[in-house]
Design an enzyme around this catalytic site. Structure first.
Site, PDB file in Angstrom:
ATOM      1  N   GLU A  67       0.804  -1.238   0.000  1.00 41.04           N
ATOM      2  CA  GLU A  67       0.000   0.000   0.000  1.00 41.04           C
ATOM      3  C   GLU A  67       0.831   1.280   0.000  1.00 41.04           C
ATOM      4  OE1 GLU A  67      -2.702  -0.445   3.300  1.00 41.04           O
ATOM      5  OE2 GLU A  67      -3.487  -2.341   2.545  1.00 41.04           O
ATOM      6  N   ASN A 114       2.127  -5.156  -3.199  1.00 42.16           N
ATOM      7  CA  ASN A 114       0.726  -5.479  -2.888  1.00 42.16           C
ATOM      8  C   ASN A 114      -0.060  -4.199  -2.607  1.00 42.16           C
ATOM      9  OD1 ASN A 114      -1.211  -7.652  -2.244  1.00 42.16           O
ATOM     10  ND2 ASN A 114      -1.115  -6.868  -0.131  1.00 42.16           N
ATOM     11  N   GLU A 140      -6.193 -10.662  -1.202  1.00 42.12           N
ATOM     12  CA  GLU A 140      -7.006 -10.440   0.012  1.00 42.12           C
ATOM     13  C   GLU A 140      -8.480 -10.352  -0.347  1.00 42.12           C
ATOM     14  OE1 GLU A 140      -5.542  -7.046   2.207  1.00 42.12           O
ATOM     15  OE2 GLU A 140      -3.454  -7.586   1.878  1.00 42.12           O
ATOM     16  N   ASP A 200     -12.233 -10.150  -0.755  1.00 43.91           N
ATOM     17  CA  ASP A 200     -13.531 -10.225  -0.085  1.00 43.91           C
ATOM     18  C   ASP A 200     -14.456  -9.243  -0.784  1.00 43.91           C
ATOM     19  OD1 ASP A 200     -12.622  -7.790   1.019  1.00 43.91           O
ATOM     20  OD2 ASP A 200     -12.371  -8.605   3.036  1.00 43.91           O
TER      21      ASP A 200
HETATM   22  O1  G2I Z   1      -7.584  -3.724   6.348  1.00 45.47           O
HETATM   23  C1  G2I Z   1      -7.749  -4.907   5.602  1.00 45.47           C
HETATM   24  C2  G2I Z   1      -6.450  -5.356   5.008  1.00 45.47           C
HETATM   25  C3  G2I Z   1      -5.962  -4.368   3.975  1.00 45.47           C
HETATM   26  N1  G2I Z   1      -4.750  -4.800   3.339  1.00 45.47           N
HETATM   27  C4  G2I Z   1      -3.679  -5.158   4.221  1.00 45.47           C
HETATM   28  C5  G2I Z   1      -4.122  -6.138   5.299  1.00 45.47           C
HETATM   29  O2  G2I Z   1      -3.078  -6.387   6.183  1.00 45.47           O
HETATM   30  C6  G2I Z   1      -5.338  -5.624   6.032  1.00 45.47           C
HETATM   31  O3  G2I Z   1      -5.680  -6.605   7.003  1.00 45.47           O
HETATM   32  C7  G2I Z   1      -6.248  -6.121   8.189  1.00 45.47           C
HETATM   33  C8  G2I Z   1      -6.587  -7.295   9.095  1.00 45.47           C
HETATM   34  O4  G2I Z   1      -7.520  -8.102   8.440  1.00 45.47           O
HETATM   35  C9  G2I Z   1      -7.168  -6.776  10.402  1.00 45.47           C
HETATM   36  O5  G2I Z   1      -7.296  -7.874  11.304  1.00 45.47           O
HETATM   37  O6  G2I Z   1      -5.352  -5.259   8.805  1.00 45.47           O
HETATM   38  C10 G2I Z   1      -5.947  -4.652   9.963  1.00 45.47           C
HETATM   39  C11 G2I Z   1      -5.008  -3.606  10.514  1.00 45.47           C
HETATM   40  O7  G2I Z   1      -4.636  -2.685   9.546  1.00 45.47           O
HETATM   41  C12 G2I Z   1      -6.259  -5.716  10.991  1.00 45.47           C
HETATM   42  O8  G2I Z   1      -6.907  -5.138  12.082  1.00 45.47           O
HETATM   43  C13 G2I Z   1      -6.305  -5.283  13.319  1.00 45.47           C
HETATM   44  C14 G2I Z   1      -6.897  -4.273  14.255  1.00 45.47           C
HETATM   45  O9  G2I Z   1      -6.624  -2.987  13.774  1.00 45.47           O
HETATM   46  C15 G2I Z   1      -6.317  -4.442  15.602  1.00 45.47           C
HETATM   47  O10 G2I Z   1      -6.944  -3.557  16.490  1.00 45.47           O
HETATM   48  C16 G2I Z   1      -6.460  -5.876  16.058  1.00 45.47           C
HETATM   49  O11 G2I Z   1      -5.784  -6.061  17.298  1.00 45.47           O
HETATM   50  O12 G2I Z   1      -6.505  -6.598  13.794  1.00 45.47           O
HETATM   51  C17 G2I Z   1      -5.863  -6.815  15.021  1.00 45.47           C
HETATM   52  C18 G2I Z   1      -6.016  -8.287  15.401  1.00 45.47           C
HETATM   53  O13 G2I Z   1      -7.371  -8.652  15.403  1.00 45.47           O
END
Ligand code: G2I
Length: 472
Positions: free
Chosen positions: A161, A203, A269, A271
């Protein structure tokens, strides 16, 4: 060299020998049995089907059961990011990442690494850094993490990103960007040095519509990297869709144009928010776009059940909260089983990170095996005659060292089909890949060249075939 007989054969085919064309196409299409899981269905065309895994959910047997049954490529949803792996500067913690890697490996699955350098999810100490200290810390992070997982990762999202949304086509402002515009290529070079066998990906999201400024900006960066030899092997398309950001109708064009730069493309990714037939149709469109591009090597969905998703309220995945298959699951499975271009597992397996270049530009396209004292050759594509429905191409093999033989790989771009060849012995591992071996023993001394040719039925796609060679 071309014998008169071969020239006549080429002319005959160029003029439209339907019988020969039919035979060539029939030979090129492998028979496939329908797969009853996503991974089996994707494997029918040589692709993987993956999911993001959250380590904390692996104890849930419904979750891990579905994950194990349906998917054969695993991405750690958060556990390999910088805030997890380097919570304090130079103190690395791989326990959560290793848990997911071990689960994947013990179940026979491969792993995509996510992500080495990203403006987000940085540990606090990194967020507070800037300038050359941050640049060094970022490179150290890339090196240490890629070294820890060396040899175990199929592909790394090296940089995630890095471009801005909207119409600017600019880089995203971040502390990493402010260390200098070359931070991305510096990260790729560090990753290559640490794990030469991992494919290295850029990515991003909102790079799906070919007409978007962000898509063009990433494309131009990849093109520039390829032209300057910056190590990049793949581009990941996150593919987070909803009604504001729907699957674009030109998705296959985007994937195909990136692939034509000589990189693999992957849906990383996926969805799609929604439900029912509408959601199912959009998932089908994404799968079909990937299947239409030979170098689209696999698809990963961002979670297992809707309730596991980072945006659970949008019910964007293939299984409902109870682990039942949704209509979207069935449409994905059917689209995978319907097949498309076949992507062969790394045809240039003697070279760990094959690069092939194929562009519709008029300059000759060249691919070289990695420079070393080993036997080495260069394959160069040049355009031949063109007709409304087909074109001829020539591949010149140049021996960089004395070689005892060579093998060339020609990858055409869907819906192209090779219908005739001359001056070589072809085999067809898949519908879009031709392996050409020399007539005779193929020995060449350093500097010598030899050429073979072929006719492509282009079906409206004038993109140049990708060509590579390996020497022994
Ligand atoms: O935002 C969706 C995705 C966009 N592209 C990059 C990916 O790395 C990103 O994944 C998401 C995860 O699916 C989430 O799970 O990235 C988020 C953070 O930028 C993730 O969220 C985090 C929360 O912000 C935290 O508060 C939490 O502790 O997930 C953590 C674990 O559940």
């Amino acid at each position: 060299m071309t014998t008169p007989r071969q020239r006549n054969r080429a002319r005959l085919l160029g003029a439209g020998s339907l019988v020969a064309a039919t035979i060539a196409v029939a030979l090129a299409v492998p028979a496939q049995a329908a797969g009853s899981t996503l991974q089996a269905a994707a494997a029918g065309s040589g692709r993987y089907f993956g999911t993001a895994i959250a380590g904390s959910r692996l104890n849930d047997s419904t979750y891990s059961g579905i994950a194990n049954r349906e998917f054969n490529m695993i991405t750690a949803e958060n556990e390999m990011k910088a805030d997890a792996t380097e919570p304090n500067q130079n103190q690395f913690n791989f326990s959560a990442g290793d848990q997911i890697l071990n689960w994947a490996q013990s179940n026979g699955k491969r792993v995509r690494g996510h992500a080495l350098a990203w403006y987000s999810q940085q540990p606090g100490w990194m967020q507070n850094m800037s300038g050359s200290a941050l640049r060094s810390a970022m490179l150290n992070h890339v090196t240490q993490v890629a070294t820890h997982y060396k040899g175990k990762i199929y592909a790394w999202d090296v940089v995630n990103e890095a471009f801005a949304d909207g119409s600017s086509g600019a880089r995203r402002d971040s502390n990493l960007q402010r260390t200098g515009n070359d931070w991305i290529e510096a990260a790729f070079k560090a990753a290559r040095a640490a794990d030469p066998n991992a494919k290295l990906c850029y990515n991003d999201y909102n790079t799906d519509n070919w007409n978007d400024a962000k898509t063009q900006a990433v494309y131009n960066m990849v093109k520039d990297f390829k032209s300057r030899g910056v190590p990049i092997d793949c581009v990941g398309f996150q593919a987070h869709f909803n009604s504001q950001s729907p699957v674009p109708s030109n998705y296959h064009t985007t994937l195909g144009n990136f692939a034509a730069l000589g990189v693999d493309v992957q849906i990383t990714e996926l969805d799609i928010e929604g439900s029912g037939t509408n959601q199912a149709n959009q998932f089908q469109g994404v799968v079909q776009a990937c299947l239409a591009v030979a170098r689209c090597t696999g698809i990963t969905v961002w979670g297992v059940r809707d309730s596991d998703s980072w945006r659970a309220s949008g019910t964007p995945l293939l299984f409902d909260n109870y682990g039942n298959k949704k209509a979207a699951y069935t449409s994905v499975l059917n689209a995978l089983n319907a097949g498309g271009t076949t992507t062969s597992p790394d045809p240039t397996s003697t070279s760990p990170n094959p690069t092939s270049t194929s562009t519709p530009t008029p300059t000759p396209t060249t691919t070289t095996t990695p420079p070393s004292g080993n036997p080495s050759c260069t394959a160069t594509y040049s355009e031949g005659e063109k007709w409304s429905d087909r074109f001829n191409g020539t591949v010149t093999i140049r021996a960089n060292t004395n070689i005892s033989s060579w093998t060339s790989y020609v990858t055409v771009n869907y819906p192209q089909r090779i219908i005739a060849t001359w001056n070589g012995s072809p085999t067809w591992p898949s519908s879009n890949v031709m392996i050409m071996k020399p007539n005779g023993n193929g020995a060449l001394s350093a500097g010598q060249t030899v050429s073979f040719g072929f006719t492509v039925m282009h079906g409206g796609n004038w993109t140049w075939p990708g060509v590579t060679c390996t020497a022994s």
